[in-house]
Design a protein around this motif. Structure first.
Motif, PDB file in Angstrom:
ATOM      1  N   SER A  93      39.961 -34.153 -47.993  1.00 48.90           N
ATOM      2  CA  SER A  93      40.945 -34.336 -46.924  1.00 48.90           C
ATOM      3  C   SER A  93      40.326 -34.075 -45.558  1.00 48.90           C
ATOM      4  CB  SER A  93      42.125 -33.377 -47.116  1.00 48.90           C
ATOM      5  OG  SER A  93      42.669 -33.475 -48.413  1.00 48.90           O
ATOM      6  N   GLY A  94      40.779 -34.840 -44.580  1.00 44.31           N
ATOM      7  CA  GLY A  94      40.362 -34.561 -43.229  1.00 44.31           C
ATOM      8  C   GLY A  94      40.082 -35.819 -42.423  1.00 44.31           C
ATOM      9  N   PRO A  95      39.889 -35.613 -41.113  1.00 44.80           N
ATOM     10  CA  PRO A  95      39.901 -34.318 -40.434  1.00 44.80           C
ATOM     11  C   PRO A  95      41.288 -33.681 -40.465  1.00 44.80           C
ATOM     12  CG  PRO A  95      39.770 -36.105 -38.843  1.00 44.80           C
ATOM     13  CD  PRO A  95      39.626 -36.730 -40.177  1.00 44.80           C
ATOM     14  N   LEU A  96      41.309 -32.355 -40.569  1.00 40.97           N
ATOM     15  CA  LEU A  96      42.547 -31.616 -40.719  1.00 40.97           C
ATOM     16  C   LEU A  96      43.064 -31.098 -39.382  1.00 40.97           C
ATOM     17  CD1 LEU A  96      41.662 -29.387 -43.820  1.00 40.97           C
ATOM     18  CD2 LEU A  96      42.907 -31.550 -43.823  1.00 40.97           C
ATOM     19  N   LEU A 106      25.771 -31.575 -43.790  1.00 41.06           N
ATOM     20  CA  LEU A 106      26.715 -32.115 -42.807  1.00 41.06           C
ATOM     21  C   LEU A 106      27.243 -31.064 -41.847  1.00 41.06           C
ATOM     22  CD1 LEU A 106      28.766 -34.366 -45.237  1.00 41.06           C
ATOM     23  CD2 LEU A 106      27.046 -35.134 -43.590  1.00 41.06           C
ATOM     24  N   GLY A 107      27.281 -29.795 -42.282  1.00 41.90           N
ATOM     25  CA  GLY A 107      27.860 -28.741 -41.457  1.00 41.90           C
ATOM     26  C   GLY A 107      27.891 -27.435 -42.207  1.00 41.90           C
ATOM     27  N   ASP A 108      28.708 -26.512 -41.741  1.00 43.67           N
ATOM     28  CA  ASP A 108      28.854 -25.217 -42.403  1.00 43.67           C
ATOM     29  C   ASP A 108      29.820 -25.370 -43.578  1.00 43.67           C
ATOM     30  OD1 ASP A 108      27.172 -23.939 -40.642  1.00 43.67           O
ATOM     31  OD2 ASP A 108      28.793 -23.418 -39.259  1.00 43.67           O
ATOM     32  N   VAL A 109      29.384 -24.955 -44.751  1.00 40.32           N
ATOM     33  CA  VAL A 109      30.149 -25.147 -45.984  1.00 40.32           C
ATOM     34  C   VAL A 109      30.418 -23.795 -46.625  1.00 40.32           C
ATOM     35  CG1 VAL A 109      30.178 -26.235 -48.268  1.00 40.32           C
ATOM     36  CG2 VAL A 109      29.092 -27.411 -46.339  1.00 40.32           C
ATOM     37  N   SER A 110      31.658 -23.576 -47.047  1.00 47.84           N
ATOM     38  CA  SER A 110      32.013 -22.365 -47.780  1.00 47.84           C
ATOM     39  C   SER A 110      33.052 -22.707 -48.833  1.00 47.84           C
ATOM     40  CB  SER A 110      32.557 -21.286 -46.838  1.00 47.84           C
ATOM     41  OG  SER A 110      33.725 -21.755 -46.179  1.00 47.84           O
ATOM     42  N   SER A 111      33.031 -21.981 -49.931  1.00 48.51           N
ATOM     43  CA  SER A 111      33.942 -22.258 -51.041  1.00 48.51           C
ATOM     44  C   SER A 111      34.603 -20.984 -51.518  1.00 48.51           C
ATOM     45  CB  SER A 111      33.183 -22.892 -52.216  1.00 48.51           C
ATOM     46  OG  SER A 111      32.651 -24.154 -51.869  1.00 48.51           O
ATOM     47  N   GLU A 112      35.861 -21.127 -51.965  1.00 44.34           N
ATOM     48  CA  GLU A 112      36.627 -20.024 -52.529  1.00 44.34           C
ATOM     49  C   GLU A 112      37.264 -20.485 -53.836  1.00 44.34           C
ATOM     50  OE1 GLU A 112      38.731 -17.681 -49.041  1.00 44.34           O
ATOM     51  OE2 GLU A 112      38.793 -19.851 -48.703  1.00 44.34           O
ATOM     52  N   ARG A 116      35.399 -25.817 -47.708  1.00 49.04           N
ATOM     53  CA  ARG A 116      35.562 -26.268 -46.332  1.00 49.04           C
ATOM     54  C   ARG A 116      34.227 -26.720 -45.758  1.00 49.04           C
ATOM     55  NH1 ARG A 116      39.880 -23.378 -46.901  1.00 49.04           N
ATOM     56  NH2 ARG A 116      41.744 -23.947 -45.727  1.00 49.04           N
ATOM     57  N   ILE A 117      34.302 -27.811 -45.024  1.00 45.92           N
ATOM     58  CA  ILE A 117      33.154 -28.304 -44.270  1.00 45.92           C
ATOM     59  C   ILE A 117      33.553 -28.290 -42.800  1.00 45.92           C
ATOM     60  CG2 ILE A 117      31.526 -30.195 -43.929  1.00 45.92           C
ATOM     61  CD1 ILE A 117      32.262 -31.200 -46.721  1.00 45.92           C
ATOM     62  N   LEU A 118      32.865 -27.508 -42.005  1.00 51.31           N
ATOM     63  CA  LEU A 118      33.135 -27.401 -40.577  1.00 51.31           C
ATOM     64  C   LEU A 118      32.023 -28.099 -39.807  1.00 51.31           C
ATOM     65  CD1 LEU A 118      34.256 -23.669 -40.330  1.00 51.31           C
ATOM     66  CD2 LEU A 118      35.697 -25.707 -40.582  1.00 51.31           C
ATOM     67  N   VAL A 119      32.414 -29.033 -38.947  1.00 52.38           N
ATOM     68  CA  VAL A 119      31.437 -29.826 -38.195  1.00 52.38           C
ATOM     69  C   VAL A 119      31.834 -29.820 -36.721  1.00 52.38           C
ATOM     70  CG1 VAL A 119      30.827 -31.286 -40.159  1.00 52.38           C
ATOM     71  CG2 VAL A 119      32.735 -31.949 -38.675  1.00 52.38           C
ATOM     72  N   ASP A 155      37.840 -24.241 -33.280  1.00 49.90           N
ATOM     73  CA  ASP A 155      37.020 -24.934 -32.297  1.00 49.90           C
ATOM     74  C   ASP A 155      36.065 -25.925 -32.944  1.00 49.90           C
ATOM     75  OD1 ASP A 155      35.305 -23.181 -33.498  1.00 49.90           O
ATOM     76  OD2 ASP A 155      34.678 -22.161 -31.660  1.00 49.90           O
ATOM     77  N   ARG A 156      36.189 -26.129 -34.269  1.00 47.16           N
ATOM     78  CA  ARG A 156      35.362 -27.109 -34.963  1.00 47.16           C
ATOM     79  C   ARG A 156      36.263 -28.004 -35.800  1.00 47.16           C
ATOM     80  NH1 ARG A 156      30.182 -24.642 -37.725  1.00 47.16           N
ATOM     81  NH2 ARG A 156      29.359 -26.676 -37.165  1.00 47.16           N
ATOM     82  N   VAL A 157      35.746 -29.153 -36.196  1.00 52.05           N
ATOM     83  CA  VAL A 157      36.501 -30.108 -37.006  1.00 52.05           C
ATOM     84  C   VAL A 157      36.385 -29.689 -38.473  1.00 52.05           C
ATOM     85  CG1 VAL A 157      36.793 -32.526 -37.628  1.00 52.05           C
ATOM     86  CG2 VAL A 157      35.990 -31.904 -35.329  1.00 52.05           C
ATOM     87  N   SER A 158      37.533 -29.685 -39.162  1.00 54.53           N
ATOM     88  CA  SER A 158      37.583 -29.151 -40.523  1.00 54.53           C
ATOM     89  C   SER A 158      37.902 -30.247 -41.543  1.00 54.53           C
ATOM     90  CB  SER A 158      38.649 -28.053 -40.602  1.00 54.53           C
ATOM     91  OG  SER A 158      38.750 -27.534 -41.905  1.00 54.53           O
ATOM     92  N   TYR A 159      37.165 -30.217 -42.644  1.00 54.83           N
ATOM     93  CA  TYR A 159      37.428 -31.056 -43.817  1.00 54.83           C
ATOM     94  C   TYR A 159      37.585 -30.136 -45.024  1.00 54.83           C
ATOM     95  CZ  TYR A 159      35.968 -35.052 -40.999  1.00 54.83           C
ATOM     96  OH  TYR A 159      35.865 -36.002 -40.016  1.00 54.83           O
ATOM     97  N   LEU A 160      38.323 -30.607 -46.018  1.00 51.39           N
ATOM     98  CA  LEU A 160      38.619 -29.771 -47.180  1.00 51.39           C
ATOM     99  C   LEU A 160      38.404 -30.553 -48.462  1.00 51.39           C
ATOM    100  CD1 LEU A 160      39.809 -27.032 -48.244  1.00 51.39           C
ATOM    101  CD2 LEU A 160      42.026 -28.209 -48.274  1.00 51.39           C
ATOM    102  N   LEU A 161      37.655 -29.963 -49.371  1.00 58.46           N
ATOM    103  CA  LEU A 161      37.477 -30.488 -50.720  1.00 58.46           C
ATOM    104  C   LEU A 161      38.242 -29.586 -51.678  1.00 58.46           C
ATOM    105  CD1 LEU A 161      36.039 -32.293 -52.864  1.00 58.46           C
ATOM    106  CD2 LEU A 161      34.194 -30.590 -52.846  1.00 58.46           C
TER     107      LEU A 161
END
Length: 239
Positions: free
Chosen positions: A161-164, A202-208, A116-119, A171-177
């Protein structure tokens, strides 16, 4: 933020629809009704959906506390009514189910990751191009060819994918890889790459990372390996 494993007995749905040309905007509004139905189900955690960049697919993901809660949603009568309207909206659909790795699991060679990329604001064209450049390295990093329908593959080893649209609302815009891997080692190495660092710019990134949920019951359009369901609709199906 570095890549992390998900924890807990959640079930994760990975799905995408190929929309009839011209119906994309209306479909997203219609899909929101499906999400509201999911959100009312016990065990619902989240749903997220939106266009897959550079493809004809629209992504849909959902999370429930467990497989049984997700199955309850699939079997809910109103959901079945919605499914019967499918030929009015899309020409193809695939879906897969996943769960977090648990202690003692042998991860094997079929894995899926959600990054996820949150911007704060939606990415502009220049930023989207920088994402494309960063993701061009994914194949070399060990990402597998990305299968959609059985035997069909994207031009690139991922879907972005996104914006989702996200429920519960964020409260932030989410993109998904979304990426598939044949090795946990490759996935674990990727967050140290220049490709991943470019995304972090680009923003806050986290992976699972997730492992497959094998279907244990009879399901329509289920593959022989019980790891995927997919449909294709013809014009005759909409008559």
């Amino acid at each position: 933020m570095t890549a992390t494993k998900a924890t807990g007995p959640i079930a994760v749905l990975e799905a995408a629809f190929r929309i009839i040309p011209g119906k994309e905007t209306d479909f997203l509004a219609y899909q929101a009704t499906v999400v509201l139905l999911a959100a009312a189900q016990p065990g619902f955690q989240a749903a997220y959906f939106g266009p897959v960049r550079d493809t004809t697919w629209v992504y849909f993901g959902a999370r429930f506390n467990g497989e049984e809660q997700m199955n309850t949603w699939h079997g809910e009568p109103q959901h079945r009514v919605i499914e019967k309207s499918a030929p009015n909206w899309w020409t193809a659909l695939y879906l897969r189910k996943w769960r977090p790795p648990m202690p003692g699991d042998v991860l094997g060679d079929r894995l899926m990751s959600e990054t996820r990329i949150l911007v704060d604001t939606a990415l502009d064209d220049t930023q989207i191009q920088s994402v494309r450049q960063a993701l061009a390295e994914l194949g070399a990093a060990g990402a597998q060819p990305f299968e959609t329908l059985t035997g069909h593959f994207e031009a690139h080893p991922f879907q972005f994918s996104g914006p989702l649209l996200v429920v519960p609302a964020a409260d932030r815009v989410s993109y998904l890889l979304t990426t598939h891997w044949a090795s946990a080692d490759h996935f674990n190495a990727w967050p140290s790459s220049s490709s991943y660092r470019a995304l972090q710019g680009l923003g806050d990134v986290s992976s699972e990372l997730f492992v497959p949920l094998v279907e244990t019951r009879t399901r329509e359009h289920l593959r022989a390996d019980k790891l995927q369901r997919d449909w294709e609709w013809t014009p005759e199906d909409r008559d």
